[in-house]
Structures are given as C-alpha cells and as structure tokens.
Design a protein around this motif. Structure first.
Motif, PDB file in Angstrom:
ATOM      1  N   GLY A  10      47.650  33.906  33.949  1.00  0.00           N
ATOM      2  CA  GLY A  10      46.604  34.057  34.689  1.00  0.00           C
ATOM      3  C   GLY A  10      46.790  33.136  36.161  1.00  0.00           C
ATOM      4  N   THR A  67      46.358  38.928  27.186  1.00  0.00           N
ATOM      5  CA  THR A  67      45.253  38.718  27.966  1.00  0.00           C
ATOM      6  C   THR A  67      45.349  37.990  29.029  1.00  0.00           C
ATOM      7  N   TYR A 124      41.573  37.027  36.228  1.00  0.00           N
ATOM      8  CA  TYR A 124      41.454  38.530  36.007  1.00  0.00           C
ATOM      9  C   TYR A 124      42.698  38.982  35.242  1.00  0.00           C
ATOM     10  N   SER A 125      42.432  40.156  34.470  1.00  0.00           N
ATOM     11  CA  SER A 125      43.345  40.471  33.609  1.00  0.00           C
ATOM     12  C   SER A 125      44.658  40.987  34.190  1.00  0.00           C
ATOM     13  N   ASN A 126      45.822  41.334  33.322  1.00  0.00           N
ATOM     14  CA  ASN A 126      47.019  41.781  33.836  1.00  0.00           C
ATOM     15  C   ASN A 126      47.140  43.264  34.139  1.00  0.00           C
TER      16      ASN A 126
END
Length: 374
Positions: free
Chosen positions: A268, A264, A63-65
């Motif tokens: 992660g 992006t 999922y993104s930050n």
C-alpha cells in the motif's frame, strides 16, 4: 471487550520515541537496545520517515492492488540497488510470517514438492506454514500438521546434505541469524554446502532475513557473508521501522502468473512510503557501516565481562549467554538504569537488537550498566 491475553507485559508505557530512546508518561528516558524485536532500524520517529508517511497520508492512504501504485516500483528499485539483489523481483506483503508463507508456496509451485527442511531452534512465524517449519511444537495446534517437515541441527553439513540428497525436498528454509533461539549464526561453509546441495537436487533455498536483514549484521543481508545467492529472501521488521510491511525477494528463475500470490494490504501507499524512507536513511546515514562498527565494538567490550559465558552475533544482532536466567538482570537494567534489552527462547540468553543508529557512547552506557548490575 477485553484484550486476549497473549503477551507478558513490562509495566512501562512508552508514549514518545526519538532515535535510540523512548519516553514514558512521566518523561523518563529509556535507552532502547531491543527496538521492539529488531523492528526499529533507523531510530524512533526519524523525521525523514515521519515526514514521508505524513506527506503520503495527505494524498491517498489506500487503494488495492487492482490499480497502478508506482511507489511499489520505486521501492523495488531502491531495494534492489541498496541490497545488491537488483535482478530479483519483489512481492510485497505485511509481516514476516506472511513473507515466509509465500516463499514456501512459491517453492512448492516451482518444483511440485512439499517436503521442507528446517533447522533446530528455528523460528519463522506463527501462521500455519511458518509455524510448522518452526522448531517449536508448542506453537502448533492439531491443525498445523508437521508431517512434511524435517529438522536438522544447524551447521551439521552431513545431516542436511543427506536429507536434501533424497531428492524429495521442496525447500530448505534457514534464518540469516537464528534470533529468537539466542543468536546463532550459520557458518559460511554450511550455507555454501546448502546452496550446492540445493542446486544439485533442484531444491529451493529460502533465506529468512526477517530479523537479520536490512543492514543489521553489517551487510544488507546476513547470507552475504557467505557469498551465496538464495532463491527466495524474506524481509520484514526493519523494513518499515515500525510500519507493518514485509516482502519476498524472488530469484529470476521463478515465473509469475496471476493468481499465484495475492494480498489486500501489501504494498500500500503508506507501507511503500515508510519503506522507501527507511532505505533512504540507511543509505544517507551509512547505517550499515555504523552497525558493523558499533556492533564490533560492543561485542569486543562484552567479551571482557567474565560473567558472560559467550557473546554471539554480528553487527547489531547480539546474544549474551549467562550461567543463570537473565530475567533478573533485564529487570534491573530497566528499573535501575532504564535500558530495554531482549529475551530469547533460552532463558540464559539476553539479546541486543538496537536501532542501527546506535552510537559508541550509548554502547558504553549499556556496558557500564550491565557491569553494575552484575
């Protein structure tokens, strides 16, 4: 669709790796003393490493930050402790070039300048900002303007300090060990002089530890031999043991603000799992101490070979300079002895960048094989 022809390829296909070895489709075993450009730090397919990634993959891969990712702070905590840089902050990204880009950007944000001091034979990456501070015009396209970059000879204190003393230098960027150039170490007094000059003239000091960091030299960072504190430290390669991950360690003097940096994929779940596993193995298996012990042993053995003009390096980042091109030697080592070694931008220099798990008997195999082909 064809692949764009970017790399000269060795006609060997590794299909499996274990420790310091890789295996081809026919089951042939190769001793890997190059680690895919110093990437393999804790050994190929280390079980703790693969288990941590597999466990995370079963839960959530990405999922993104824009959400909480607690694994990022877990990574920062262990990295700060193991590296001795606990008071720094961590920005996570994806590659060494990206880390260097962001370090340069942070320096420019802080002091409002744009002039960069780099060094002869340096390599910092192939993206725009990293390429222009690399001393190789061949990797710069016309759009990669280098007007704001100056280069000084490595270890020339007078020249470097003279440039910094003009008061318009945004940052000095230097490798902990010049890797691609053929393994050249900045001298302790040179690094100390850079630190002093940068402090005096409000210039930021960036240590590119992408290849030399993560215990490879026998310290967590190569600059620690000089007992200095850089403003920005960039890491990648051995950080993920093959998983794409990188970071910038940021001195507390920098103030963060939203929008200054961004990514992006950086930080992660899988990248954090891989990076935490690497640090846990480095600590549990005392790999920094092993890199120093086996590296010193290997360097001393290599110095006894008369055909080698010079042996350079620290720990398990080693360069051997010969009178002739090393390409035939490297080819014979692969074909006759099944040993991977590395080239450099100097055709006379062979590089060794093995996993930090290398054992003395494996070092002996290489020394005996090298003597044989010589």
């Amino acid at each position: 669709m064809n692949l764009f022809d970017v790399y000269p390829i060795i006609n060997i296909e590794p299909v499996r790796g274990e420790g310091c070895y890789v295996y081809d489709r026919s089951g042939n075993q190769y001793l890997d003393l190059y680690g895919g450009h110093a990437v393999i730090s804790i050994g190929h397919s280390h079980p703790h490493f693969t288990n941590r990634i597999a466990e995370q993959l079963q839960k959530i891969a990405f999922y993104s930050n824009s959400v909480e990712i607690p694994q990022q702070q877990q990574l920062a905590d262990i990295l700060g402790r193991v590296s001795g840089c606990n008071d720094y902050s961590l920005f996570l990204c994806n590659s060494g070039a990206e880390a260097n880009e962001n370090a340069i950007k942070l320096a420019s944000f802080r002091n409002g300048r744009k002039k960069i001091l780099s060094f002869g034979r340096s390599f910092h990456g192939r993206t725009h900002g990293a390429a222009v501070v690399t001393d190789n015009p061949a990797i710069c396209a016309p759009i990669n303007c280098r007007d704001h970059v100056v280069y000084a000879p490595l270890n020339d204190i007078d020249d470097a300090v003279d440039i910094i003393s003009k008061g318009d230098v945004c940052a000095v960027i230097i490798e902990g060990v010049q890797g691609l150039a053929g393994i050249y170490c900045p001298e302790t007094e040179f690094l100390k002089a850079l630190r002093t000059a940068c402090d005096r003239y409000d210039t930021d000091l960036i240590l590119d530890e992408v290849q030399s960091g993560y215990g490879r030299t026998g310290n967590f960072f190569a600059f620690q031999y000089a007992d200095i504190r850089p403003d920005l430290i960039t890491v990648a390669k051995g950080m993920g043991n093959g998983f794409p991950v990188a970071g910038v360690l940021i001195h507390p003097k920098y103030t963060a603000r939203h929008g200054m940096l961004g990514t992006t994929f950086g930080g992660g779940y899988l990248a954090c799992a891989a990076s935490i596993a690497v640090l846990e193995v480095i600590e549990q298996e005392t790999l920094i101490e092993n890199a120093l012990k086996i590296g010193n042993y290997l360097i001393e053995q290599l110095k006894t070979i008369p055909q080698i003009k010079e042996v350079r390096g620290r720990g398990l980042i080693i360069g051997m300079e010969f009178a002739e091109s090393v390409a035939p030697l490297r080819d014979r080592l692969i074909r006759e002895h099944r040993i991977f070694t590395g080239a450099s931008s100097d055709k006379h220099v062979m590089r060794l960048l093995p996993p930090l798990t290398l054992k003395q008997k494996q070092a002996d195999v290489f020394v005996d094989s090298l003597k044989s082909v010589l």
